[in-house]
Design an enzyme around this catalytic site. Sequence first.
Site, PDB file in Angstrom:
ATOM      1  N   CYS A   1      58.652  44.842  -8.290  1.00 55.16           N
ATOM      2  CA  CYS A   1      57.491  43.946  -8.262  1.00 55.16           C
ATOM      3  C   CYS A   1      56.425  44.340  -9.297  1.00 55.16           C
ATOM      4  O   CYS A   1      56.650  44.149 -10.485  1.00 55.16           O
ATOM      5  CB  CYS A   1      56.954  43.875  -6.837  1.00 55.16           C
ATOM      6  SG  CYS A   1      56.046  42.358  -6.510  1.00 55.16           S
TER       7      CYS A   1
ATOM      8  N   ARG B   1      52.297  31.200  -3.586  1.00 53.54           N
ATOM      9  CA  ARG B   1      52.766  32.576  -3.698  1.00 53.54           C
ATOM     10  C   ARG B   1      54.202  32.652  -3.168  1.00 53.54           C
ATOM     11  O   ARG B   1      54.535  31.991  -2.188  1.00 53.54           O
ATOM     12  CB  ARG B   1      51.826  33.457  -2.857  1.00 53.54           C
ATOM     13  CG  ARG B   1      51.918  34.906  -3.129  1.00 53.54           C
ATOM     14  CD  ARG B   1      50.829  35.676  -2.386  1.00 53.54           C
ATOM     15  NE  ARG B   1      51.086  37.088  -2.530  1.00 53.54           N
ATOM     16  CZ  ARG B   1      50.678  37.825  -3.555  1.00 53.54           C
ATOM     17  NH1 ARG B   1      49.937  37.291  -4.508  1.00 53.54           N
ATOM     18  NH2 ARG B   1      50.977  39.105  -3.643  1.00 53.54           N
TER      19      ARG B   1
ATOM     20  N   HIS C   1      61.337  43.865  -2.203  1.00 55.60           N
ATOM     21  CA  HIS C   1      60.934  44.939  -1.303  1.00 55.60           C
ATOM     22  C   HIS C   1      61.943  44.941  -0.159  1.00 55.60           C
ATOM     23  O   HIS C   1      62.945  44.233  -0.195  1.00 55.60           O
ATOM     24  CB  HIS C   1      59.532  44.678  -0.749  1.00 55.60           C
ATOM     25  CG  HIS C   1      58.494  44.493  -1.803  1.00 55.60           C
ATOM     26  ND1 HIS C   1      57.911  45.547  -2.464  1.00 55.60           N
ATOM     27  CD2 HIS C   1      57.905  43.372  -2.315  1.00 55.60           C
ATOM     28  CE1 HIS C   1      57.011  45.074  -3.327  1.00 55.60           C
ATOM     29  NE2 HIS C   1      56.999  43.772  -3.261  1.00 55.60           N
TER      30      HIS C   1
HETATM   31  N1  GLN Z   1      50.405  41.780  -8.070  1.00 60.37           N
HETATM   32  C1  GLN Z   1      51.708  41.323  -8.446  1.00 60.37           C
HETATM   33  C2  GLN Z   1      51.983  39.869  -8.125  1.00 60.37           C
HETATM   34  O1  GLN Z   1      51.427  39.306  -7.199  1.00 60.37           O
HETATM   35  C3  GLN Z   1      52.730  42.217  -7.795  1.00 60.37           C
HETATM   36  C4  GLN Z   1      52.712  42.114  -6.309  1.00 60.37           C
HETATM   37  C5  GLN Z   1      53.582  43.154  -5.649  1.00 60.37           C
HETATM   38  O2  GLN Z   1      53.904  44.175  -6.232  1.00 60.37           O
HETATM   39  N2  GLN Z   1      53.925  42.933  -4.394  1.00 60.37           N
HETATM   40  O3  GLN Z   1      52.775  39.265  -8.804  1.00 60.37           O
END
Ligand code: GLN
EC number: 6.3.5.13
Length: 242
Positions: free
Chosen positions: A94, A129, A195
Amino acid sequence: MTASSLRLVWVYPDLLSTYGDQGNVLVVERRARQRGLAVERVDVRSDQPVPTTGDIYLIGGGEDRPQRLAAERLRRDGGLTKAAESGAIIFSVCAGYQILGREFVNDLGEREAGLGLLDVISVRGTGARCVGDVLGDVDERLGLPQLTGFENHQGVTQLGPGVRPFAKVHFGNGNGTGDGTEGAWRDTIFGTYMHGPVMARNPQIADLLLRLHLDVPALPPVDDRWYDALRTERVAAATQTV
Ligand code: GLN
């Protein structure tokens, strides 16, 4: 280090380790020990230099501001880039994945340079998101079973010609580009949005990193019952919501 040992480096646990990404270090460490490797685990905080002589480097996800801080420090430090140039194995998740790329959009809305270790560029998606379970088929060259993971990101990552998609999703978003790609890889450098922690859900990824380190085609099997139970449960949970 000889091939009977492993120097495992966990990069910036103080900034980058959301959604249990620490589990990746635990799984790689355990599966290495189960194969008789002497593991030296090095947790590198963001105020410490990144060693250049590690064998496997893991870097996790993070929120937008810690991601910018981590990128600044990694660029200044240079250790991870040096390690990559010497052929180290790097697995990133990520925010870590975005940092390994050429460029990402930071928490200030500005384009910021990544380390350029993966030919990808990340921007902030304009849509919803990407949150939830993911299922996908890993690039067949890597010889891994179905990928299961959990994603939570606003970033959308475009792959350049220097990398291949790590997987193709059949449930969830992955890179968020709408083309079904998930993550990216080249040689011994990997990035994913997964994750889970992804190594607990897919211990075969940890084994892939160990095989690359040892330069062997296969490893002695270990007891995967708990991992299999978790996989079965998460795959069922993902498909139930369809
Ligand atoms: N901040 C980054 C995004 O939203 C990565 C998020 C994360 O590592 N969970 O794309």
